[in-house]
Design a protein around this motif. Sequence first.
Motif, PDB file in Angstrom:
ATOM      1  N   ALA A  19     -11.087   7.306   5.759  1.00 18.29           N
ATOM      2  CA  ALA A  19     -10.601   5.979   6.148  1.00 18.29           C
ATOM      3  C   ALA A  19      -9.721   5.381   5.059  1.00 18.29           C
ATOM      4  O   ALA A  19      -8.678   4.779   5.348  1.00 18.29           O
ATOM      5  CB  ALA A  19     -11.773   5.056   6.451  1.00 18.29           C
ATOM      6  N   ARG A  20     -10.108   5.556   3.811  1.00 15.67           N
ATOM      7  CA  ARG A  20      -9.280   5.050   2.701  1.00 15.67           C
ATOM      8  C   ARG A  20      -7.939   5.756   2.648  1.00 15.67           C
ATOM      9  O   ARG A  20      -6.895   5.123   2.447  1.00 15.67           O
ATOM     10  CB  ARG A  20     -10.021   5.231   1.381  1.00 15.67           C
ATOM     11  CG  ARG A  20     -11.136   4.255   1.178  1.00 15.67           C
ATOM     12  CD  ARG A  20     -11.779   4.425  -0.190  1.00 15.67           C
ATOM     13  NE  ARG A  20     -12.914   3.535  -0.324  1.00 15.67           N
ATOM     14  CZ  ARG A  20     -14.057   3.856  -0.882  1.00 15.67           C
ATOM     15  NH1 ARG A  20     -14.238   5.075  -1.379  1.00 15.67           N
ATOM     16  NH2 ARG A  20     -15.042   2.988  -0.969  1.00 15.67           N
ATOM     17  N   GLU A  21      -7.947   7.073   2.826  1.00 12.56           N
ATOM     18  CA  GLU A  21      -6.698   7.828   2.812  1.00 12.56           C
ATOM     19  C   GLU A  21      -5.806   7.427   3.982  1.00 12.56           C
ATOM     20  O   GLU A  21      -4.588   7.317   3.827  1.00 12.56           O
ATOM     21  CB  GLU A  21      -6.986   9.326   2.846  1.00 12.56           C
ATOM     22  CG  GLU A  21      -7.601   9.840   1.563  1.00 12.56           C
ATOM     23  CD  GLU A  21      -8.044  11.296   1.672  1.00 12.56           C
ATOM     24  OE1 GLU A  21      -7.810  11.927   2.718  1.00 12.56           O
ATOM     25  OE2 GLU A  21      -8.632  11.787   0.693  1.00 12.56           O
ATOM     26  N   ALA A  22      -6.397   7.197   5.144  1.00 15.05           N
ATOM     27  CA  ALA A  22      -5.620   6.773   6.310  1.00 15.05           C
ATOM     28  C   ALA A  22      -4.986   5.406   6.060  1.00 15.05           C
ATOM     29  O   ALA A  22      -3.828   5.167   6.421  1.00 15.05           O
ATOM     30  CB  ALA A  22      -6.501   6.727   7.549  1.00 15.05           C
ATOM     31  N   ARG A  23      -5.728   4.532   5.427  1.00 17.20           N
ATOM     32  CA  ARG A  23      -5.183   3.201   5.109  1.00 17.20           C
ATOM     33  C   ARG A  23      -4.010   3.315   4.153  1.00 17.20           C
ATOM     34  O   ARG A  23      -2.996   2.622   4.314  1.00 17.20           O
ATOM     35  CB  ARG A  23      -6.283   2.338   4.507  1.00 17.20           C
ATOM     36  CG  ARG A  23      -5.876   0.920   4.285  1.00 17.20           C
ATOM     37  CD  ARG A  23      -7.026   0.079   3.818  1.00 17.20           C
ATOM     38  NE  ARG A  23      -6.576  -1.281   3.575  1.00 17.20           N
ATOM     39  CZ  ARG A  23      -7.246  -2.171   2.907  1.00 17.20           C
ATOM     40  NH1 ARG A  23      -8.433  -1.852   2.427  1.00 17.20           N
ATOM     41  NH2 ARG A  23      -6.782  -3.366   2.716  1.00 17.20           N
ATOM     42  N   GLN A  24      -4.106   4.199   3.170  1.00 11.91           N
ATOM     43  CA  GLN A  24      -2.997   4.413   2.244  1.00 11.91           C
ATOM     44  C   GLN A  24      -1.779   4.973   2.970  1.00 11.91           C
ATOM     45  O   GLN A  24      -0.645   4.575   2.696  1.00 11.91           O
ATOM     46  CB  GLN A  24      -3.411   5.350   1.114  1.00 11.91           C
ATOM     47  CG  GLN A  24      -4.384   4.735   0.135  1.00 11.91           C
ATOM     48  CD  GLN A  24      -4.884   5.755  -0.887  1.00 11.91           C
ATOM     49  OE1 GLN A  24      -4.595   6.934  -0.781  1.00 11.91           O
ATOM     50  NE2 GLN A  24      -5.648   5.284  -1.858  1.00 11.91           N
ATOM     51  N   GLU A  25      -2.010   5.890   3.908  1.00 12.44           N
ATOM     52  CA  GLU A  25      -0.896   6.473   4.661  1.00 12.44           C
ATOM     53  C   GLU A  25      -0.222   5.422   5.544  1.00 12.44           C
ATOM     54  O   GLU A  25       0.997   5.408   5.667  1.00 12.44           O
ATOM     55  CB  GLU A  25      -1.380   7.636   5.536  1.00 12.44           C
ATOM     56  CG  GLU A  25      -1.683   8.883   4.756  1.00 12.44           C
ATOM     57  CD  GLU A  25      -0.452   9.462   4.076  1.00 12.44           C
ATOM     58  OE1 GLU A  25       0.638   9.464   4.674  1.00 12.44           O
ATOM     59  OE2 GLU A  25      -0.596   9.920   2.926  1.00 12.44           O
ATOM     60  N   ILE A  26      -1.005   4.547   6.147  1.00 12.42           N
ATOM     61  CA  ILE A  26      -0.425   3.508   7.006  1.00 12.42           C
ATOM     62  C   ILE A  26       0.430   2.556   6.181  1.00 12.42           C
ATOM     63  O   ILE A  26       1.449   2.062   6.667  1.00 12.42           O
ATOM     64  CB  ILE A  26      -1.536   2.767   7.773  1.00 12.42           C
ATOM     65  CG1 ILE A  26      -2.060   3.674   8.871  1.00 12.42           C
ATOM     66  CG2 ILE A  26      -1.059   1.454   8.329  1.00 12.42           C
ATOM     67  CD1 ILE A  26      -3.017   3.074   9.829  1.00 12.42           C
ATOM     68  N   ARG A  27       0.063   2.321   4.945  1.00 12.04           N
ATOM     69  CA  ARG A  27       0.877   1.452   4.087  1.00 12.04           C
ATOM     70  C   ARG A  27       2.228   2.084   3.773  1.00 12.04           C
ATOM     71  O   ARG A  27       3.179   1.380   3.489  1.00 12.04           O
ATOM     72  CB  ARG A  27       0.139   1.150   2.790  1.00 12.04           C
ATOM     73  CG  ARG A  27      -1.014   0.204   2.979  1.00 12.04           C
ATOM     74  CD  ARG A  27      -1.685  -0.095   1.675  1.00 12.04           C
ATOM     75  NE  ARG A  27      -2.763  -1.049   1.865  1.00 12.04           N
ATOM     76  CZ  ARG A  27      -3.584  -1.427   0.924  1.00 12.04           C
ATOM     77  NH1 ARG A  27      -3.456  -0.941  -0.298  1.00 12.04           N
ATOM     78  NH2 ARG A  27      -4.542  -2.287   1.181  1.00 12.04           N
ATOM     79  N   ARG A  28       2.297   3.402   3.824  1.00  9.96           N
ATOM     80  CA  ARG A  28       3.558   4.096   3.527  1.00  9.96           C
ATOM     81  C   ARG A  28       4.490   4.188   4.728  1.00  9.96           C
ATOM     82  O   ARG A  28       5.646   4.551   4.585  1.00  9.96           O
ATOM     83  CB  ARG A  28       3.267   5.514   3.042  1.00  9.96           C
ATOM     84  CG  ARG A  28       2.556   5.552   1.720  1.00  9.96           C
ATOM     85  CD  ARG A  28       2.369   6.979   1.273  1.00  9.96           C
ATOM     86  NE  ARG A  28       1.277   7.057   0.328  1.00  9.96           N
ATOM     87  CZ  ARG A  28       0.564   8.117   0.085  1.00  9.96           C
ATOM     88  NH1 ARG A  28       0.822   9.234   0.727  1.00  9.96           N
ATOM     89  NH2 ARG A  28      -0.411   8.105  -0.788  1.00  9.96           N
ATOM     90  N   VAL A  29       3.984   3.891   5.911  1.00 10.45           N
ATOM     91  CA  VAL A  29       4.792   4.016   7.124  1.00 10.45           C
ATOM     92  C   VAL A  29       5.895   2.966   7.113  1.00 10.45           C
ATOM     93  O   VAL A  29       5.670   1.810   6.768  1.00 10.45           O
ATOM     94  CB  VAL A  29       3.906   3.843   8.380  1.00 10.45           C
ATOM     95  CG1 VAL A  29       4.742   3.760   9.643  1.00 10.45           C
ATOM     96  CG2 VAL A  29       2.912   4.971   8.476  1.00 10.45           C
ATOM     97  N   VAL A  30       7.091   3.383   7.513  1.00 12.08           N
ATOM     98  CA  VAL A  30       8.198   2.444   7.659  1.00 12.08           C
ATOM     99  C   VAL A  30       8.231   2.035   9.127  1.00 12.08           C
ATOM    100  O   VAL A  30       8.575   2.832  10.001  1.00 12.08           O
ATOM    101  CB  VAL A  30       9.540   3.096   7.245  1.00 12.08           C
ATOM    102  CG1 VAL A  30      10.681   2.128   7.448  1.00 12.08           C
ATOM    103  CG2 VAL A  30       9.469   3.568   5.812  1.00 12.08           C
TER     104      VAL A  30
END
Length: 127
Positions: free
Chosen positions: A75-86
């Motif tokens: 879940a933490r990794e997914a949250r980090q990935e969503i922050r990188r989405v443009v």
Amino acid sequence: MAKAATKTTENEVNPALDWIKWGVVAVLVVGGVVGNWYFQEQSVLARAIALVALAAVAGFVGLQTDRGRALLEVAREARQEIRRVVWPTRQETTQTTFVVLALIVLFALILWGLDSLLSWLVQGVIG
């Protein structure tokens, strides 16, 4: 020396302890279901608060297991990935939506035309 071999390190998890924790989670869930049924004459609000509290405790206990910690890490990794989405701008989203809707209408008309043509041909053959 035998005692040193049975010690678990900080990273290792005792599987028996994990099973006990999952058993506690199961008991909490079953207890919530049975309690909700048993106290059905009570206020819905009170039962809902009790169920949310039981779910929170069960979730907390579940997160203390090896799989629970792994789920939390995902879940933490997914949250980090969503922050990188443009994310697209509002204008891009609106334009894309209109293109999709236009194509849906176009293909609906094409399929309607083909259906009408085939229906006309079949009626001509059958009579």
